[in-house]
Design a protein around this motif. Structure first.
Motif, PDB file in Angstrom:
ATOM      1  N   CYS A 115       0.861  -1.178   0.000  1.00 30.11           N
ATOM      2  CA  CYS A 115       0.000   0.000   0.000  1.00 30.11           C
ATOM      3  C   CYS A 115       0.900   1.231   0.000  1.00 30.11           C
ATOM      4  O   CYS A 115       1.983   1.235   0.597  1.00 30.11           O
ATOM      5  CB  CYS A 115      -0.878   0.009   1.247  1.00 30.11           C
ATOM      6  SG  CYS A 115      -2.009   1.415   1.298  1.00 30.11           S
ATOM      7  N   TYR A 116       0.453   2.255  -0.685  1.00 32.58           N
ATOM      8  CA  TYR A 116       1.141   3.534  -0.652  1.00 32.58           C
ATOM      9  C   TYR A 116       0.456   4.365   0.429  1.00 32.58           C
ATOM     10  O   TYR A 116      -0.575   4.987   0.169  1.00 32.58           O
ATOM     11  CB  TYR A 116       1.034   4.234  -2.009  1.00 32.58           C
ATOM     12  CG  TYR A 116       1.732   3.502  -3.127  1.00 32.58           C
ATOM     13  CD1 TYR A 116       3.103   3.628  -3.313  1.00 32.58           C
ATOM     14  CD2 TYR A 116       1.017   2.692  -4.005  1.00 32.58           C
ATOM     15  CE1 TYR A 116       3.750   2.962  -4.346  1.00 32.58           C
ATOM     16  CE2 TYR A 116       1.657   2.032  -5.043  1.00 32.58           C
ATOM     17  CZ  TYR A 116       3.016   2.168  -5.196  1.00 32.58           C
ATOM     18  OH  TYR A 116       3.648   1.514  -6.222  1.00 32.58           O
ATOM     19  N   CYS A 152      -1.462   6.942  -3.650  1.00 28.73           N
ATOM     20  CA  CYS A 152      -0.989   6.217  -4.826  1.00 28.73           C
ATOM     21  C   CYS A 152      -0.241   7.166  -5.749  1.00 28.73           C
ATOM     22  O   CYS A 152      -0.535   8.363  -5.779  1.00 28.73           O
ATOM     23  CB  CYS A 152      -2.176   5.656  -5.604  1.00 28.73           C
ATOM     24  SG  CYS A 152      -3.201   4.521  -4.665  1.00 28.73           S
ATOM     25  N   THR A 203      -3.885   4.419  -9.743  1.00 27.82           N
ATOM     26  CA  THR A 203      -4.828   4.300  -8.645  1.00 27.82           C
ATOM     27  C   THR A 203      -6.036   3.467  -9.058  1.00 27.82           C
ATOM     28  O   THR A 203      -6.458   3.514 -10.203  1.00 27.82           O
ATOM     29  CB  THR A 203      -5.282   5.679  -8.129  1.00 27.82           C
ATOM     30  OG1 THR A 203      -6.261   5.490  -7.116  1.00 27.82           O
ATOM     31  CG2 THR A 203      -5.847   6.556  -9.221  1.00 27.82           C
ATOM     32  N   ARG A 262       0.387  12.779  -5.513  1.00 26.31           N
ATOM     33  CA  ARG A 262      -0.240  11.534  -5.058  1.00 26.31           C
ATOM     34  C   ARG A 262      -1.743  11.597  -5.210  1.00 26.31           C
ATOM     35  O   ARG A 262      -2.343  12.667  -5.179  1.00 26.31           O
ATOM     36  CB  ARG A 262       0.085  11.271  -3.580  1.00 26.31           C
ATOM     37  CG  ARG A 262       1.547  11.043  -3.296  1.00 26.31           C
ATOM     38  CD  ARG A 262       1.976   9.738  -3.854  1.00 26.31           C
ATOM     39  NE  ARG A 262       3.353   9.419  -3.542  1.00 26.31           N
ATOM     40  CZ  ARG A 262       3.937   8.348  -3.978  1.00 26.31           C
ATOM     41  NH1 ARG A 262       3.281   7.484  -4.717  1.00 26.31           N
ATOM     42  NH2 ARG A 262       5.176   8.101  -3.688  1.00 26.31           N
ATOM     43  N   CYS A 273       0.194  -2.028  -6.819  1.00 28.81           N
ATOM     44  CA  CYS A 273       0.037  -2.415  -5.421  1.00 28.81           C
ATOM     45  C   CYS A 273       0.194  -3.920  -5.227  1.00 28.81           C
ATOM     46  O   CYS A 273       0.256  -4.394  -4.105  1.00 28.81           O
ATOM     47  CB  CYS A 273      -1.301  -1.927  -4.874  1.00 28.81           C
ATOM     48  SG  CYS A 273      -2.743  -2.430  -5.828  1.00 28.81           S
TER      49      CYS A 273
END
Length: 182
Positions: free
Chosen positions: A23-24, A28, A33, A101, A152
């Motif tokens: 996970c960011y 993302c 995303t 992001r 991810c």
């Protein structure tokens, strides 16, 4: 055991143990995303929870504010409720971008206010990248085909130190099993 549970078999795709999940936490990468191009189904309860958060999430996504209230972010057809995308690409109305992001405003508000993410974020979003595939009387819990492209999800060897999807989503997998067996 209900008749439905007897008929429905739920299996976990073995690939969930061979793929790692990353996970960011701060969002993302801008162009990668899951919040674009996916339909998000909601329960009526989830819709009411989101309605209750609109004042807070609209601070992060000002476009949600409209004269005298908030934008209608829900679409309902044949009794099904979905989040209404805000553009032709299918962008979630709660996606916002900051510092390169992409972030979920609902998730961010939960973290900032000490709420449990699971109490406010729709189940469909919390379960990403898990999906259910129907195969007759069998349901298979597997991953969304776009998950590896987004970044991810990758083979365990490519993301050393990260948990497998099966480990990272053990609670969500159990929740899906309970919902299906109902």
């Amino acid at each position: 055991m209900t008749a439905r549970a007897e008929r429905m078999q739920v299996e976990v795709d073995p690939v969930l143990s061979r793929l790692a999940y990353r996970c960011y936490p701060h969002g993302c990468p801008r162009d990668r995303t899951c919040c674009v191009g996916l339909a998000v189904s909601l329960s009526r309860h989830e819709m009411r929870v989101i309605d209750a958060l609109m004042d807070e999430v609209s601070r992060l996504v000002p476009a949600l504010r409209q004269a005298g209230g908030y934008a209608n972010v829900f679409a309902e057809e044949s009794g099904e409720i979905e989040l209404e995308p805000r553009d032709e690409r299918g962008t979630c109305p709660f996606l916002f971008r900051t510092e390169g992001r992409a972030l979920c405003a609902i998730h961010r508000v939960a973290l900032q206010t000490g709420r449990e993410v699971a109490a406010v974020k729709p189940r469909a979003c919390r379960h990403w990248p898990l999906v259910l595939e129907s195969r007759g009387r069998h349901l298979r819990i597997t991953i969304h085909p776009d998950a590896q492209m987004i970044g991810c999800v990758a083979p365990l060897a490519e993301l050393p130190g990260q948990p497998s999807i099966r480990e990272a989503f053990a609670c969500e997998i159990d929740e899906l099993r309970r919902v299906v067996k109902g």
